[in-house]
Design a protein around this motif. Sequence first.
Motif, mmCIF file in Angstrom:
data_model
loop_
_atom_site.group_PDB
_atom_site.id
_atom_site.type_symbol
_atom_site.label_atom_id
_atom_site.label_comp_id
_atom_site.label_asym_id
_atom_site.label_seq_id
_atom_site.Cartn_x
_atom_site.Cartn_y
_atom_site.Cartn_z
ATOM 1 N N UNK A 24 0.824 -1.204 0.000
ATOM 2 C CA UNK A 24 0.000 0.000 0.000
ATOM 3 C C UNK A 24 0.857 1.252 0.000
ATOM 4 N N UNK A 25 0.247 2.353 -0.415
ATOM 5 C CA UNK A 25 0.869 3.661 -0.208
ATOM 6 C C UNK A 25 -0.175 4.538 0.476
ATOM 7 N N UNK A 26 0.231 5.098 1.597
ATOM 8 C CA UNK A 26 -0.716 5.862 2.398
ATOM 9 C C UNK A 26 -0.056 7.158 2.870
ATOM 10 N N UNK A 27 -0.872 8.169 3.103
ATOM 11 C CA UNK A 27 -0.348 9.437 3.596
ATOM 12 C C UNK A 27 -1.476 10.258 4.196
ATOM 13 N N UNK A 28 -1.125 11.031 5.192
ATOM 14 C CA UNK A 28 -2.103 11.849 5.916
ATOM 15 C C UNK A 28 -1.768 13.317 5.691
ATOM 16 N N UNK A 29 -2.784 14.124 5.463
ATOM 17 C CA UNK A 29 -2.588 15.559 5.244
ATOM 18 C C UNK A 29 -2.487 16.273 6.592
ATOM 19 N N UNK A 30 -1.443 17.081 6.748
ATOM 20 C CA UNK A 30 -1.354 17.939 7.935
ATOM 21 C C UNK A 30 -1.357 19.399 7.465
ATOM 22 N N UNK A 31 -1.804 20.273 8.326
ATOM 23 C CA UNK A 31 -1.995 21.670 7.955
ATOM 24 C C UNK A 31 -0.686 22.374 7.598
ATOM 25 N N UNK A 32 -0.800 23.429 6.803
ATOM 26 C CA UNK A 32 0.364 24.234 6.443
ATOM 27 C C UNK A 32 1.013 24.789 7.694
ATOM 28 N N UNK A 33 2.347 24.920 7.658
ATOM 29 C CA UNK A 33 3.055 25.488 8.818
ATOM 30 C C UNK A 33 3.017 27.002 8.766
#
Lengths: 407, 407
Positions: free
Chosen positions: B398-407
Amino acid sequence: MPQQSPLDVPEGDPFGPHNLPYGVFSTAGEERRRIGVRIGGHVLDAGAAAAALGSPYAGLLGQSSLNPLLAAGRTAWRDVRRALTAWVTDPGHRPAVEPHLLPLDEVALHLPYEVADYVDFYASEHHATNVGRIFRPDGDALTPNWKHLPIGYHGRSGTIVVSGTDVVRPCGQRKAPADPAPVFGPSVKLDIEAEVGFVVGAPSELGRPVALGEFEDHVFGLFLLNDWSARDIQAWEYVPLGPFLGKSFATSVSAWVTPLEALDAARVAPPARDFPLLPYLDDASADRPGGFDLHITVSINGTEVARPPFASMYWTAAQQLAHMTVNGASLRTGDVYGSGTVSGPETGQRGSLLELTWNGRDALELADGKRTFLEDGDTVTLTAWAPGAAGTRVGLGEVTGRIVGSR
Amino acid sequence: MPQQSPLDVPEGDPFGPHNLPYGVFSTAGEERRRIGVRIGGHVLDAGAAAAALGSPYAGLLGQSSLNPLLAAGRTAWRDVRRALTAWVTDPGHRPAVEPHLLPLDEVALHLPYEVADYVDFYASEHHATNVGRIFRPDGDALTPNWKHLPIGYHGRSGTIVVSGTDVVRPCGQRKAPADPAPVFGPSVKLDIEAEVGFVVGAPSELGRPVALGEFEDHVFGLFLLNDWSARDIQAWEYVPLGPFLGKSFATSVSAWVTPLEALDAARVAPPARDFPLLPYLDDASADRPGGFDLHITVSINGTEVARPPFASMYWTAAQQLAHMTVNGASLRTGDVYGSGTVSGPETGQRGSLLELTWNGRDALELADGKRTFLEDGDTVTLTAWAPGAAGTRVGLGEVTGRIVGSR
């Protein structure tokens, strides 16, 4: 009369002790690659000299590529340059330094850094306007975004080659508007792009933009770059995702990297901006001007064909770096970016044959005949100089390449 | 009753001994990176097993990255795979192999290769047609070159990250047609592109094209790839030189590379071609079909949103490799190329939110609410399987990723 030292560089030599560009060389007798520093017509074996002098920089200079020095960061760059300056100017160091000088014509020069990513920009308003008029005669010459952001794209880092490497004429698809289908064969519109390249030393963190004012903390130096371009391949392929095979066959870079510190006297303000810039690109209140007053000369087979003025570039290298990272993209040691073709406002200041011949309409007169685009056997050479302190000139290492026929 | 061995993988497990993908891992107890081979729910420490068995491949497998194995070439790939297959299937090897198996959930997975160049293609007719309709509603959906060559462009290799890495929402310029000037801020149209990536093992020489039939000599394996895309940044920047900051902030790849040999039973013919192809791209008489029958699933926060069929891709990976090198561009070990977004003809087969929501017009219903583009905290996961021999299934990591807010 005592024998003259190679360190007695004639006054006015653009590779005097005020310059000291870095490269990587080997010799016929020793194939090991070593860091060299150019002084006049000689190359200093920097690692050997450092070792002989017991310098703390013998480790950084005793490498086979510039990458460890690039990664060491701005303070190290300054300190190493200060040490080198002392070695080539202080008579007390001569006995230790002179044995490590080799005549330039006795060394082979190599790609001085391992390239990480390669980005090419499009920062000359005159070039972009000319190309727009030639390729998109029915539309506006500049796209609506052009004066709001420095347009760029990624190129192929694996085909960046050092000056002197032959360039094989690329094959590919092309299709004239009247052709019913594309044809395949060697490019018939092989061109150059006279550019200035920048190499990143200190990396940056993924997710953190690099601000305009951090340019000198990350960029180590600059050099001449020839972005060979097959205009016929490019014209057929580039809509909608940009240049690919029209550029990816070869990009030539100089064997010599000039540290930014050598160009302090060459900093100039970029042209006035026609539109207000977003804060991350706004350099109106920058500590120092973002432009570099580099005077480039383009020659084909020894005939000078153009003198592109780098000071006329609309977007600066600092703006390009800030833009390239504003989305959080990280920098790696060895990242290279090109300015884009340097073209000035005058006809004789254009940095590509596309512009100089107006896409082949107006042939150039060379010593050996007429040219629209490049023929097999042609050699293209870029040279440049910049003002140094106190009336000196800082030379940039040339970038040259010869076209050989398709295999 | 004897304790079950981790090597007794249940029948039907898509990570059985017919698969054996490669990765690079470390453990909490030992930070050193090691090559791992996935078998069922375990990872085999391949270098340690090879050493314990006195294998001649202990050197290639005892590395911290796959690059040396990739560079070793096709014969070595086959021989190493044959050895690994024996180790995990032959009961006589069990005592030597079992001590080197670690549960998957006890290892950290890393980027398994050092990326050289990264190229992204645009090979799904359905995707290109959808994007053309959305971005260029007044023109033809496909550009005139689309069915004559596999369109591609270089991406940023330095921001390729391994599955599981958080993705920071990029900031950048965007400008709606009605806006008088561009504005700056976090992307409000953050998207995915479900793709399949290929990694080059054996390099090629500068100036020499790689022919269609040499695909398996150069490409080691494939994996799932998510080409994160900020559509608002992309739309404003991409004319005329293609995508840049809209893509360069992150590209996620699976931690597991499936060798091409594991996918022999998944080879399928690509769709019929609508135009005759130039000889270097013409695969009509190829020894084996160029397509791969990979069944991809896209999920957001656990809700399945699409099932893109890789078999529907117009251009094959072999054609892409031949095109990428036809101008003489060389290949390096670690070159990665992406297929382009995989979209099938059906609405539920589209590999991007741009297409699934028709640029935000039609929201998707997830278990946790509606989505047009990605919100902070969203996790996107791609999985896939392919037919293996004798009715088995070969799983892709699998390829997975989570979005985190802009710094």
